[in-house]
Design a protein around this motif. Structure first.
Motif, PDB file in Angstrom:
ATOM      1  N   ASP A 122     -40.033 -31.887   8.784  1.00  0.00           N
ATOM      2  CA  ASP A 122     -40.570 -31.883  10.141  1.00  0.00           C
ATOM      3  C   ASP A 122     -39.537 -32.443  11.104  1.00  0.00           C
ATOM      4  OD1 ASP A 122     -43.039 -30.987   9.188  1.00  0.00           O
ATOM      5  OD2 ASP A 122     -43.839 -33.033   8.992  1.00  0.00           O
ATOM      6  N   ILE A 130     -44.806 -33.273  16.301  1.00  0.00           N
ATOM      7  CA  ILE A 130     -43.992 -32.392  15.470  1.00  0.00           C
ATOM      8  C   ILE A 130     -43.771 -31.092  16.228  1.00  0.00           C
ATOM      9  CG2 ILE A 130     -43.862 -31.098  13.306  1.00  0.00           C
ATOM     10  CD1 ILE A 130     -45.622 -33.269  12.036  1.00  0.00           C
ATOM     11  N   SER A 133     -41.041 -27.255  12.058  1.00  0.00           N
ATOM     12  CA  SER A 133     -41.353 -27.622  10.675  1.00  0.00           C
ATOM     13  C   SER A 133     -41.170 -26.419   9.764  1.00  0.00           C
ATOM     14  CB  SER A 133     -42.797 -28.137  10.586  1.00  0.00           C
ATOM     15  OG  SER A 133     -43.146 -28.417   9.249  1.00  0.00           O
ATOM     16  N   SER A 138     -48.048 -27.549  10.652  1.00  0.00           N
ATOM     17  CA  SER A 138     -47.764 -28.937  11.042  1.00  0.00           C
ATOM     18  C   SER A 138     -47.345 -29.063  12.504  1.00  0.00           C
ATOM     19  CB  SER A 138     -46.648 -29.511  10.156  1.00  0.00           C
ATOM     20  OG  SER A 138     -47.065 -29.564   8.806  1.00  0.00           O
TER      21      SER A 138
END
Length: 254
Positions: A122, A130, A133, A138
């Motif tokens: 990440d 985030i 990734s 995510s």
């Protein structure tokens, strides 16, 4: 010689023989007992030395793995493409979406294959979100340990934060996270961080090797709460579930 005199003589002779035999057996028994105790203590000391050597070997092996994980995180944090891309994303560049797609591919194709035990990477923006990734789901999530994230990005190049094995609710697996700060290539300003998610089998490969430990010996890692972080030979699903409260462990932790 009368018959009764012969019986008395034989009785005395028998008693003398028994007495002499007992006298000779006493030192033999003492010597045998001393030898047994010495042999038992020697064997016990040797077993303890062997176990200590095994434990020390595994400790060094684990530290080598941890150092390799740290080195990998520092190496990735120096990647110019990652840093330049993150700066564009943080600024809200007009081609931000394209930058994110390109960075995702870079992480997935050029970075993740470099380490067999890496399960995800990440890249986190300056606000703790985030932004890129190897796992698309995510993107957009906030990092769980925002306080540690804030301390990390206010550090210097080479700083590392390792989160002990934990259950990742999003991936539904047990991860070991290694984070490093990211700085701009121009001016060295903090711009975010990179998080490497490692598979816990990395540690289990070391602790599960029972060579030299017989049928009952095992090695495992616990945290400060005495909860097992690696698998057990005897307890199913022990990771993050099994508490170990032995006397040696209490001496080390309490």
């Amino acid at each position: 010689m009368p018959h009764y005199d012969m019986n008395i003589f034989r009785s005395i002779k028998t008693r003398l023989l028994v007495f002499g035999l007992c006298i000779s057996l006493i030192p033999i028994s003492i010597i045998t007992t001393i030898y047994y105790l010495n042999a038992r203590n020697t064997l016990k000391e040797q077993i303890l030395k062997d176990f200590h050597a095994i434990a020390e070997s595994k400790r060094q092996h684990l530290l080598t793995f941890v150092d390799a994980m740290k080195g990998r995180a520092i190496d990735f944090s120096s990647d110019g493409f990652i840093r330049d891309s993150l700066e564009k994303i943080n600024r809200g560049d007009i081609e931000k979406d394209k930058v994110v797609i390109t960075l995702n591919k870079h992480l997935l194709l050029n970075k993740k294959p470099l380490d067999h035990y890496l399960v995800a990477i990440d890249v986190v923006g300056i606000d703790g979100t985030i932004v890129s990734s190897t796992v698309g789901e995510s993107i957009g999530r906030k990092v769980c340990d925002y306080e540690e994230f804030s301390q990390l990005i206010n550090g210097v190049y080479g700083d590392i934060y390792i989160k002990e094995p934990h259950y990742n609710n999003h991936s539904e697996r047990i991860d070991i996270d290694v984070s490093a700060p990211l700085f701009s290539r121009s001016g060295g300003r903090p711009i975010g961080s990179i998080i490497l998610h490692y598979d816990t089998s990395l540690f289990n490969l070391i602790t599960n090797d029972s060579t030299g430990m017989g049928e009952t010996g095992e090695v495992y890692i616990v945290n400060r709460d005495k909860v097992m972080l690696t698998e057990s030979r005897f307890v199913k699903d022990a990771v993050l579930n099994q508490v170990v409260n032995t006397e040696p462990l209490r001496r080390l932790i309490d």
